[in-house]
Motif scaffolding. Structure first.
Motif, short mmCIF file in Angstrom:
data_model
loop_
_atom_site.label_atom_id
_atom_site.label_comp_id
_atom_site.label_asym_id
_atom_site.label_seq_id
_atom_site.Cartn_x
_atom_site.Cartn_y
_atom_site.Cartn_z
N GLN A 129 0.83 -1.20 0.00
CA GLN A 129 0.00 0.00 0.00
C GLN A 129 0.87 1.26 0.00
OE1 GLN A 129 -2.27 -0.81 3.55
NE2 GLN A 129 -4.12 -1.23 2.38
N ALA A 132 2.44 1.71 -3.33
CA ALA A 132 1.47 2.21 -4.31
C ALA A 132 1.22 3.71 -4.08
CB ALA A 132 0.16 1.43 -4.21
N LEU A 133 1.12 4.12 -2.81
CA LEU A 133 0.93 5.54 -2.50
C LEU A 133 2.16 6.33 -2.93
CD1 LEU A 133 -0.64 7.90 -1.30
CD2 LEU A 133 0.31 7.28 0.94
N ALA A 136 2.02 6.71 -6.58
CA ALA A 136 0.99 7.69 -6.93
C ALA A 136 1.48 9.11 -6.68
CB ALA A 136 -0.28 7.42 -6.13
N VAL A 183 -4.36 10.74 -6.93
CA VAL A 183 -4.04 9.72 -5.93
C VAL A 183 -5.23 8.77 -5.75
CG1 VAL A 183 -3.55 9.33 -3.48
CG2 VAL A 183 -2.30 11.10 -4.73
N TYR A 184 -6.42 9.33 -5.69
CA TYR A 184 -7.64 8.51 -5.55
C TYR A 184 -7.77 7.49 -6.68
CZ TYR A 184 -12.61 7.45 -4.95
OH TYR A 184 -13.80 6.80 -4.76
N GLN A 186 -5.38 6.36 -8.69
CA GLN A 186 -4.28 5.40 -8.68
C GLN A 186 -4.36 4.41 -7.51
OE1 GLN A 186 -0.34 6.90 -9.77
NE2 GLN A 186 -1.35 8.89 -10.07
N MET A 187 -5.04 4.79 -6.44
CA MET A 187 -5.18 3.92 -5.28
C MET A 187 -6.50 3.14 -5.30
SD MET A 187 -2.34 4.26 -3.63
CE MET A 187 -2.71 3.51 -2.07
N TRP A 190 -6.83 -0.35 -3.83
CA TRP A 190 -6.56 -0.55 -2.40
C TRP A 190 -7.73 -0.20 -1.50
CZ3 TRP A 190 -2.71 -3.42 -1.00
CH2 TRP A 190 -1.66 -3.57 -1.87
N ARG A 191 -8.85 0.18 -2.09
CA ARG A 191 -10.02 0.49 -1.25
C ARG A 191 -10.86 -0.71 -1.01
NH1 ARG A 191 -12.57 4.85 -4.32
NH2 ARG A 191 -10.94 4.63 -5.78
#
Length: 191
Positions: A129, A132-133, A136, A183-184, A186-187, A190-191
């Motif tokens: 995570q 990934a952040l 991003a 960012v939202y 690209q992530m 992960w939600r």
């Protein structure tokens, strides 16, 4: 519990407000400044480490920032905003550090300390995570990344970010909106 039981190693109560500690530090109280440092260094370190992508460089920059803050305490206009003031100093010191680096010098990988109490599976997920952040955030422009970090990590207000970056609060809102949207997106996984 007696009043002395509530005091920390500095002899000051741990629950004393930042503004009072800052006023005492301005008057030369080293113990008050020490307590302010212990409160705010973890956040300063996390913010600077993210900017520099190096924990060891972040430690040096935060140490330099604290030394500079101690010297500049008399210039602190509003003791109640000492947290934002410290973050501003750390931000400027980090930017100075980045500018000093050679343009072709590759940034080192971000060092991540492994907590011993975490299970390998949870650590692997958290590491993925964070990676990934990090990816991003790396896709953002420098100004968007700075806005995002100052808001999400340093928790500065739009006005404080505008002052720090010398742009208008509306420009901060726009850069943050674009950064958050990117960012939202690209992530999403992960939600």
């Amino acid at each position: 519990m007696t009043p002395t039981d509530e005091k920390g190693a500095t002899g000051l109560r741990e629950d004393v407000a930042d503004g009072i500690l800052a006023e005492r530090a301005i008057d030369g109280d080293v113990a008050a400044f020490d307590l302010l440092c212990r409160r705010h260094v973890p956040m300063m370190r996390a913010y600077v480490a993210r900017m520099l992508r190096s924990i060891s460089d972040a430690d040096d920059v935060v140490q330099d920032s604290l030394l500079l803050a101690w010297r500049q305490l008399p210039t602190l206009r509003d003791p109640t905003s000492v947290r934002a003031w410290l973050m501003k100093i750390a931000s400027r010191q980090a930017l100075t550090h980045v500018r000093r680096r050679a343009a072709d010098h590759a940034l080192p990988e971000w060092e991540i300390a492994l907590p011993r109490e975490t299970e390998p599976e949870n650590f692997a997920i958290r590491h993925a995570q964070l990676r990934a952040l990090s990816t991003a955030l790396d896709t953002l422009s420098d100004d968007q990344r700075q806005c995002w970090l100052l808001r999400e990590i340093a928790e500065l207000s739009y006005e404080q970010i505008a002052d720090e970056l010398e742009i208008s609060p509306s420009a901060v809102r726009g850069k943050l909106a674009r950064a958050r949207a990117s960012v939202y997106t690209q992530m999403e996984g992960w939600r």
